[in-house]
Design an enzyme around this catalytic site. Structure first.
Site, PDB file in Angstrom:
ATOM      1  N   ASP A  92       0.808  -1.204   0.000  1.00  0.00           N
ATOM      2  CA  ASP A  92       0.000   0.000   0.000  1.00  0.00           C
ATOM      3  C   ASP A  92       0.845   1.260   0.000  1.00  0.00           C
ATOM      4  OD1 ASP A  92      -2.373   1.302  -0.049  1.00  0.00           O
ATOM      5  OD2 ASP A  92      -3.171   0.363   1.735  1.00  0.00           O
ATOM      6  N   THR A  93       0.158   2.383  -0.008  1.00  0.00           N
ATOM      7  CA  THR A  93       0.776   3.699  -0.110  1.00  0.00           C
ATOM      8  C   THR A  93       1.654   4.019   1.099  1.00  0.00           C
ATOM      9  OG1 THR A  93      -1.191   4.419  -1.310  1.00  0.00           O
ATOM     10  CG2 THR A  93       0.258   6.135  -0.474  1.00  0.00           C
ATOM     11  N   VAL A  94       2.772   4.718   0.870  1.00  0.00           N
ATOM     12  CA  VAL A  94       3.567   5.302   1.946  1.00  0.00           C
ATOM     13  C   VAL A  94       3.367   6.809   1.903  1.00  0.00           C
ATOM     14  CG1 VAL A  94       5.256   3.448   1.800  1.00  0.00           C
ATOM     15  CG2 VAL A  94       5.672   5.577   0.569  1.00  0.00           C
TER      16      VAL A  94
END
Length: 530
Positions: free
Chosen positions: A332-334
């Protein structure tokens, strides 16, 4: 006697490595990655760097870490390539973003370049772009001197192995569907293949565009115009090799066998057993509104979509019994939020997107107001309040609910939305909790979706009183780290929910030490002696 800081503010950096399921085996590795990002960003801030500088360098480190789903080591698309999204927003709300961009080593740096270019005038009163996608974004990166890698330069060994497993899972699922509904698949579906056509040929009749004309087309030899079926990555790379393109990743390529994958110990989402690697949670400011506790791995063997804590944005395809409890399912997004010594704030996000996604899919990490948002300070506001938010989770649901923008508004005004549509004042913690529960989970587009809605949100509110972090998530875990200029080392935490749809929350306050004149201390001493 203490010297007042320039601008009267402390600086701080806040980073997260994605919401989802972080295995206990890799917990320490995730937290160390976040801590390293916080350290390098704080070094930048202490040396006079801006908040935008700090956000960029923090996310660059996260992108270069194979354990994250950003930059190198990202999830692969359905045809076995890497396409990344990134956004960076400054204290004025100006943004630079890139979507579905391949081959660029650090997408966040490209977003930064786009941001800077968008503030410069163009000839003939043209409007400069602040959002670029696909091959146009790659060309922009090359023109501005950024590192552009070969087609397999961002593919790690672990990511390729995941892709192969997921591809087999998809093939098995398709075979089961064919067996259950044989008449449905009695005729092989025709799939239209993209054909590279030179613009000049668009004026010709369709029958005049044959193989010979395609072979002579200037686009025929361009890497992006060579379509290779995605049935097998080996077929794809061998076809590229035959056409003189990037050699297959299976061969001894500079980018095929990463030393980070071999020597770093991080293989296929799990570190080898070396004793206790989970690490103690850090930070006494962790609060869990649902009485959060560590996840029982036996109860969440693979965190499949059916558990209610994950989604297709987090979990790979396949059956629950095909996964291992020592593997991460964050993919997922950081994100990062920084406040500099001048009192300005900036935020950014970066992501490789959903595993096995369609080519060209743009996720929330590239979308302002969805994955990243900033509310600038009002010049007439005596509190000089800034709010920045970054999100992580099911990208399509985050887009449906405009999650970053919605959360920023709730935190900025310290409000929650009531059932009758009115708003009432609450604490920032309660505002985030209700945003996740009502504005996200109870949104019709999320509640009626076929896949579960997962979200993690990190919000920072900066006022004259200090800098305040608030976060919440309905996923099994959320990895975060923070560091202020008053801290000797970063504070990190792996926040874990108790499951069953609970919302875990936490935060911390960074208050600057007030400057006190020596005469005030003399007065205090005098009064104490009386």
């Amino acid at each position: 006697m203490n010297r007042p800081r320039r601008g009267g503010d402390i600086s701080a950096i806040f980073v997260h490595a994605g919401a989802g399921f972080h295995s206990h085996h890799n917990e320490r590795a995730h937290l160390e990655t976040c801590e390293n990002a916080a350290k390098v960003a704080m070094a930048m801030l202490k040396n006079g760097g801006t908040a935008v500088d700090a956000v960029e360098i923090a996310i660059m480190l996260l992108e270069d870490a194979e354990i994250t789903n950003a930059g190198y080591g990202s999830n692969l698309t359905i045809d076995g390539s890497v396409e990344c999204d990134a956004t960076i927003v400054d204290h004025k709300g100006r943004s630079g973003a890139v979507g579905a961009v391949a081959q660029v080593k650090n997408p966040i740096s490209l977003a930064r370049v786009v941001l800077e270019a968008s503030t410069k005038p163009l000839s003939l009163q043209r409007v400069p772009p602040n959002f670029l996608v696909g091959s146009g974004a790659v060309d922009f990166a090359y023109e501005h001197g950024l590192v552009v890698l070969p087609h397999d330069g961002l593919i790690s060994v672990a990511a390729k192995e995941r892709w192969n497993r997921w591809r087999h899972d998809l093939e098995d699922a398709a075979e089961r569907e064919r067996q259950q509904s044989p008449t449905r698949y009695s005729h092989k579906a025709y799939v239209r293949q993209p054909v590279p056509v030179h613009p000049a040929q668009l004026l010709a009749t369709p029958c005049s565009i044959g193989p010979s004309s395609l072979a002579s087309s200037p686009l025929a030899s361009h890497p992006t115009s060579n379509y290779v079926p995605a049935d097998n990555i080996r077929d794809r790379t061998s076809a590229q090799e035959a056409q003189g393109l990037t050699p297959p990743a299976d061969q001894n390529s500079e980018y095929s066998d990463s030393s980070r994958a071999k020597g770093g110990g991080y293989i296929d989402g799990a570190f080898p057993e070396t004793g206790n690697t989970s690490g103690a949670l850090k930070g006494s400011a962790l609060r869990d509104s649902s009485s959060a506790s560590n996840v029982n791995l036996s109860e969440h063997p693979a965190v499949p979509p059916e558990t209610g804590h994950s989604s297709m944005d987090i979990d790979p395809p396949g059956e629950p019994n095909q996964h291992h409890t020592d593997a991460d399912h964050i993919t997922d997004t950081v994100g990062a939020i920084a406040v500099d010594r001048y009192g300005n704030i900036a935020a950014g996000s970066s992501s490789g997107g959903i595993g096995m996604k369609h080519r060209g899919r743009v996720g929330p990490a590239a979308l302002v107001g969805i994955g990243t948002n900033i509310i600038p300070a009002d010049p007439n506001d005596p509190e000089k309040t800034f709010v920045a938010t970054v999100t992580s989770g099911t990208g399509e649901h985050i887009a449906t609910t405009m999650a970053a923008s919605t959360c920023a508004l709730r935190v900025y005004y310290s409000q929650r939305k009531c059932e009758d549509g009115a708003f009432e004042y609450v604490s920032e913690d309660e505002a985030i909790r209700e945003m996740i529960k009502s504005d996200f989970m109870d949104h019709p587009g999320v509640r009626g979706s076929l896949c579960q809605g997962a979200i993690g949100v990190m919000a920072v509110k900066k006022t004259v009183d200090g800098i305040f972090l608030f976060f919440g998530h309905n996923t099994d875990s959320f990895a975060l780290a923070s560091m202020s200029s008053e801290d000797k080392k970063p504070v990190s935490v792996m926040s874990r929910s108790s499951g069953n749809g609970g919302i875990a929350q936490g935060g911390r306050a960074c208050r600057h030490k007030r400057y006190v004149h020596k005469s005030c201390y003399d007065l205090i001493d005098y009064l104490q002696k009386q």
